[in-house]
Design an enzyme around this catalytic site. Structure first.
Site, PDB file in Angstrom:
ATOM      1  N   ASP A 192      -7.601 -33.019  -9.166  1.00 29.96           N
ATOM      2  CA  ASP A 192      -7.826 -31.700  -9.740  1.00 29.96           C
ATOM      3  C   ASP A 192      -7.891 -30.621  -8.661  1.00 29.96           C
ATOM      4  O   ASP A 192      -8.774 -30.633  -7.806  1.00 29.96           O
ATOM      5  CB  ASP A 192      -9.143 -31.768 -10.528  1.00 29.96           C
ATOM      6  CG  ASP A 192      -9.468 -30.484 -11.242  1.00 29.96           C
ATOM      7  OD1 ASP A 192      -8.669 -29.542 -11.191  1.00 29.96           O
ATOM      8  OD2 ASP A 192     -10.553 -30.436 -11.864  1.00 29.96           O
ATOM      9  N   HIS A 197     -13.722 -26.204  -6.956  1.00 35.16           N
ATOM     10  CA  HIS A 197     -14.082 -27.201  -5.954  1.00 35.16           C
ATOM     11  C   HIS A 197     -13.712 -26.779  -4.534  1.00 35.16           C
ATOM     12  O   HIS A 197     -13.848 -27.578  -3.607  1.00 35.16           O
ATOM     13  CB  HIS A 197     -13.413 -28.526  -6.297  1.00 35.16           C
ATOM     14  CG  HIS A 197     -13.669 -28.967  -7.699  1.00 35.16           C
ATOM     15  ND1 HIS A 197     -14.927 -29.305  -8.153  1.00 35.16           N
ATOM     16  CD2 HIS A 197     -12.833 -29.094  -8.766  1.00 35.16           C
ATOM     17  CE1 HIS A 197     -14.854 -29.627  -9.443  1.00 35.16           C
ATOM     18  NE2 HIS A 197     -13.603 -29.506  -9.834  1.00 35.16           N
ATOM     19  N   ILE A 212     -18.478 -27.113  -6.067  1.00 34.30           N
ATOM     20  CA  ILE A 212     -19.105 -28.382  -6.425  1.00 34.30           C
ATOM     21  C   ILE A 212     -18.107 -29.529  -6.283  1.00 34.30           C
ATOM     22  O   ILE A 212     -16.894 -29.324  -6.261  1.00 34.30           O
ATOM     23  CB  ILE A 212     -19.664 -28.361  -7.862  1.00 34.30           C
ATOM     24  CG1 ILE A 212     -18.539 -28.128  -8.881  1.00 34.30           C
ATOM     25  CG2 ILE A 212     -20.754 -27.310  -7.990  1.00 34.30           C
ATOM     26  CD1 ILE A 212     -18.976 -28.250 -10.325  1.00 34.30           C
ATOM     27  N   GLY A 215     -16.522 -34.214 -10.845  1.00 35.26           N
ATOM     28  CA  GLY A 215     -17.243 -35.281 -11.531  1.00 35.26           C
ATOM     29  C   GLY A 215     -16.578 -36.629 -11.328  1.00 35.26           C
ATOM     30  O   GLY A 215     -17.257 -37.645 -11.124  1.00 35.26           O
TER      31      GLY A 215
END
Length: 289
Positions: A192, A197, A212, A215
Site C-alpha cells: 500500500d 504511511h 503510521i 495494519g
C-alpha cells in the site's frame, strides 16, 4: 443506494494473474524488519535467496494482493458497492494456507464479495481472495473485513458474534518485535502506497501525530514473531491466522505479542508497550500444523 447487497453477492468473481520472485519475498520480509541481525543464520533465511523461507502472510502482497484491486483513491469500487474511501476502515484479516507459498511463482487469483453484514451504524464487507497455482491447486484463501461507516441499518445479517477473550492465565510466551522509524517506508514498497504511511502532513490531516505503520505490516510482523518464537522458524506450520485491527502503531515503536497455546490453536494478543499496552491486534488466533 451505496450498497446493493444482492448485486454485490451475486456478481461474478474478478480473476487476474499474479507473479512474484525471490526479490519480492525478500523485500516483503525486510519491510517486516527481518534481517536486522544479518549474521544470525536463522534470520538470514528470511532475507537471502539461499534457503529462502516465505512467511504465509506474503499472500497479502503477492502480485499486490486483493486490496490493491479493490481500494482506490476514488473509493471502494466493487459490484453493488460505491462508497467513499474516507468512510472505510480495514477492520480484520484472515488467512488460510492450503500449501506452502513458493519463493518465486505465479497464481490465478479470484476475488469476490463473500458477505455483507449489517452492524447498525456500519456495514462490514467481506472481500474473499482465493489463489491457485498453474496446476489448479489451491495456495491460499484470504478474507478482508472492511468496515463502511454510516452504511448499516439495511436490515441484513449482523454476521458472527465478535466477542473474544484471551485465556484467564499468563501467556505461555511473550515476544518483542521492535520496529524501525523507516519501517513503513520500507513496507509500502511491497504493498500500500497510501501517503498516510509516509507523508507527515497527510498523516496530521488524518488525525495522527505522524505517519503510521500499515495494519498488514503489523499482521506480518506478529506472524513472523510467532513463527520464530513458537514454531521453530518453520512458516509451513501456519494453517490459519485471523486478527482484528485494534489500534495504530507508529514506526519506531515495539509490538509485544503474547501467545497462549491450546493444542494446535494459538491465541494471540499484540500490544504496544510504549503506550501502556495499547492493543494493536486483537481477536487473534492461529491454527498450526
Amino acid at each position: 443506494m451505496p450498497i446493493d447487497v444482492n448485486a454485490a453477492l451475486t456478481a461474478a468473481p474478478t480473476v487476474r494473474e499474479a507473479g512474484w520472485t525471490e526479490r519480492d519475498v525478500i523485500l516483503y520480509h525486510l519491510g517486516l524488519g527481518a534481517g536486522v541481525d544479518s549474521l544470525n543464520p536463522a534470520e538470514l533465511e528470511w532475507v537471502y535467496e539461499k534457503n529462502l523461507k516465505v512467511l504465509p502472510t506474503f499472500a497479502m502482497v503477492a502480485g499486490q494482493g486483493v486490496s490493491a484491486g479493490a481500494v482506490t483513491p476514488a473509493g471502494l469500487n466493487l459490484p453493488g458497492i460505491d462508497i467513499d474511501l474516507r468512510k472505510i476502515l480495514h477492520g480484520g484479516q484472515s488467512l488460510t494456507v492450503h500449501a506452502p507459498i513458493p519463493a518465486s511463482g505465479a497464481a490465478t487469483i479470484s476475488s469476490r464479495v463473500a458477505d455483507v453484514w449489517d452492524k447498525g451504524k456500519a456495514a462490514v464487507i467481506v472481500l474473499e481472495q482465493s489463489a491457485q497455482d498453474s496446476g489448479g491447486n489451491p495456495l491460499w484463501t484470504t478474507a478482508m473485513q472492511i468496515w463502511a461507516r454510516g452504511e448499516g441499518g439495511f436490515g441484513g445479517d449482523a454476521g458472527p458474534d465478535g466477542s473474544h477473550a484471551v485465556p484467564e492465565r499468563s501467556p505461555d510466551t511473550v515476544l518483542a518485535s521492535p520496529t524501525s522509524t523507516q519501517q513503513a517506508l520500507m513496507y509500502r514498497l511491497s504493498a500500500d502506497m497510501n501517503p498516510l504511511h509516509a507523508d507527515p502532513a497527510f498523516a496530521k490531516m488524518a488525525g495522527f501525530d505522524r505517519p503510521i505503520l500499515h495494519g498488514l505490516a503489523s499482521y506480518g510482523i506478529v506472524c513472523k514473531a510467532v513463527v520464530d518464537g513458537v514454531l521453530d522458524g518453520d512458516p509451513t506450520r501456519v494453517r490459519t491466522f485471523s486478527v482484528r485491527f485494534a489500534g495504530s502503531l507508529y514506526p519506531g515503536e515495539t509490538i509485544e505479542t503474547a501467545v497462549w497455546r491450546d493444542g494446535d490453536t494459538l491465541t494471540v494478543l499484540a500490544t504496544c508497550p510504549e503506550r501502556d499496552g495499547q492493543p494493536v491486534l486483537t481477536h487473534a488466533t492461529m491454527e498450526i500444523r
